[in-house]
Design a protein around this motif. Structure first.
Motif, short mmCIF file in Angstrom:
data_model
loop_
_atom_site.label_atom_id
_atom_site.label_comp_id
_atom_site.label_asym_id
_atom_site.label_seq_id
_atom_site.Cartn_x
_atom_site.Cartn_y
_atom_site.Cartn_z
N SER A 117 89.31 -110.26 -43.28
CA SER A 117 88.78 -110.27 -41.92
C SER A 117 87.67 -111.32 -41.77
O SER A 117 87.24 -111.93 -42.75
CB SER A 117 88.26 -108.89 -41.47
OG SER A 117 86.97 -108.62 -41.97
N ILE A 127 87.40 -99.93 -34.23
CA ILE A 127 87.07 -100.78 -33.10
C ILE A 127 88.33 -100.96 -32.26
O ILE A 127 89.44 -100.69 -32.74
CB ILE A 127 86.48 -102.14 -33.53
CG1 ILE A 127 87.51 -102.95 -34.33
CG2 ILE A 127 85.22 -101.93 -34.36
CD1 ILE A 127 87.00 -104.34 -34.72
N ASP A 130 92.50 -104.80 -29.86
CA ASP A 130 92.51 -106.23 -29.60
C ASP A 130 91.36 -106.94 -30.33
O ASP A 130 91.52 -108.05 -30.83
CB ASP A 130 92.45 -106.54 -28.09
CG ASP A 130 91.23 -105.95 -27.41
OD1 ASP A 130 90.63 -104.99 -27.95
OD2 ASP A 130 90.87 -106.44 -26.32
N LYS A 131 90.21 -106.27 -30.43
CA LYS A 131 89.08 -106.86 -31.17
C LYS A 131 89.38 -106.89 -32.67
O LYS A 131 89.00 -107.82 -33.37
CB LYS A 131 87.80 -106.06 -30.90
CG LYS A 131 87.29 -106.19 -29.48
CD LYS A 131 85.99 -105.42 -29.30
CE LYS A 131 85.59 -105.41 -27.85
NZ LYS A 131 84.70 -106.37 -27.40
N ALA A 134 91.76 -109.74 -33.31
CA ALA A 134 91.04 -111.00 -33.20
C ALA A 134 90.20 -111.26 -34.45
O ALA A 134 90.13 -112.40 -34.94
CB ALA A 134 90.16 -111.00 -31.95
N ASP A 135 89.57 -110.23 -34.99
CA ASP A 135 88.75 -110.40 -36.19
C ASP A 135 89.61 -110.75 -37.40
O ASP A 135 89.23 -111.59 -38.22
CB ASP A 135 87.96 -109.12 -36.46
CG ASP A 135 86.74 -109.37 -37.33
OD1 ASP A 135 86.86 -109.33 -38.56
OD2 ASP A 135 85.66 -109.64 -36.76
N LYS A 138 90.81 -114.47 -36.76
CA LYS A 138 89.71 -115.43 -36.94
C LYS A 138 89.40 -115.63 -38.41
O LYS A 138 89.11 -116.75 -38.85
CB LYS A 138 88.46 -114.94 -36.19
CG LYS A 138 88.54 -115.10 -34.68
CD LYS A 138 87.28 -114.54 -34.01
CE LYS A 138 87.39 -114.63 -32.49
NZ LYS A 138 86.20 -114.02 -31.83
#
Length: 257
Positions: A117, A127, A130-131, A134-135, A138
């Protein structure tokens, strides 16, 4: 540019050969074999999943989480090199962005680098979906950009470990759909708890002797682990354990009739 299959073959050949091939490993613990692991649908490590890698008795896979970090990661790499041992590092994207030289050193020295991550939430399952996605993405992009200079539609090494093993069915399905294998562990050193290197060595060897084999989880960000590692590798050698190095299997391609 080389075709994708050729690039994959070159990558695997570097994993199989690497710097240790030219090193005199006589009398060292060494790396006994390389296991090509198909990441498609992979979910292994009995602390997280019902199944693990197909390891023989007294075979271990060494893995390190949360790096890279100056000082401790450098010490871990030095110890592994001294014993001709290769491991897998599950790295955090923000640490990679801060210390890309250490990431590139891990790869140059023949280790496998997977993903952990971008920010190490505790946990991704806690969490919003979608977050969490994204993590994950990324982190993968940060790792591949630092390591190889560019990102692609699929990570160069499609291996992932959830921080704190905090997965959810939805996130597992997402990674499966991306062709990314998920690693848990079969045992760990509990090195997130403060203890002396000697206490940690006693703990992990007792767990390993009980299990007899497996994927072992350490943290290369922990000073106590870096200090313990030389004695741990010596204990593996003395007790007849063998180190297995995992690499992603080559992508399947169509063959001519």
């Amino acid at each position: 540019m080389l075709p994708a299959a050729c690039r994959a073959a070159l990558f695997l050949s570097l994993c199989l050969a690497g710097p240790a091939a030219a090193q005199d490993c006589t009398g060292k613990l060494g790396t006994s074999r390389v296991m090509q692991v198909d990441p498609s649908g992979l979910q292994v490590g009995t602390k997280h999943f019902p199944q693990t890698l197909d390891l023989a008795d007294r075979e271990v896979v060494l893995t390190f989480d949360d790096g890279p970090l100056p000082g401790t990661t450098s010490s871990v790499l030095k110890t592994l090199a001294r014993e001709c041992v290769r491991a897998t590092f599950f790295v955090i994207g923000r640490n990679v962005a801060a210390h890309p030289d250490l990431l590139r050193r891990e790869i140059a020295e023949g280790h496998t680098v997977g993903h952990h991550s971008m920010t190490h939430p505790m946990t991704l399952a806690d969490i919003p979906y979608d977050k969490a996605v994204a993590d994950i993405e990324k982190g993968i992009n940060a790792d591949d950009k630092a390591a190889y200079g560019a990102t692609g539609t699929r990570p160069r090494v499609p291996f992932f470990r959830f921080p704190g093993f905090g997965a959810s069915p939805e996130l597992l399905d997402y990674l499966k759909g991306r062709g990314i294998g998920v690693f848990g562990a079969d045992l760990w050193a509990s090195d997130w708890n403060p203890m002396t290197p000697e206490e940690q060595l006693t703990l992990v060897m007792a767990r390993l002797d009980h299990a007899g084999r497996g994927i072992i989880l350490f943290h290369d960000t922990r000073a106590q682990t870096a200090k313990m590692l030389p004695a741990f590798l010596s204990a593996l050698k003395e007790r007849g354990y063998r180190v297995v190095h995992i690499v992603p299997a080559l992508p399947k391609t169509a063959t001519a009739p």
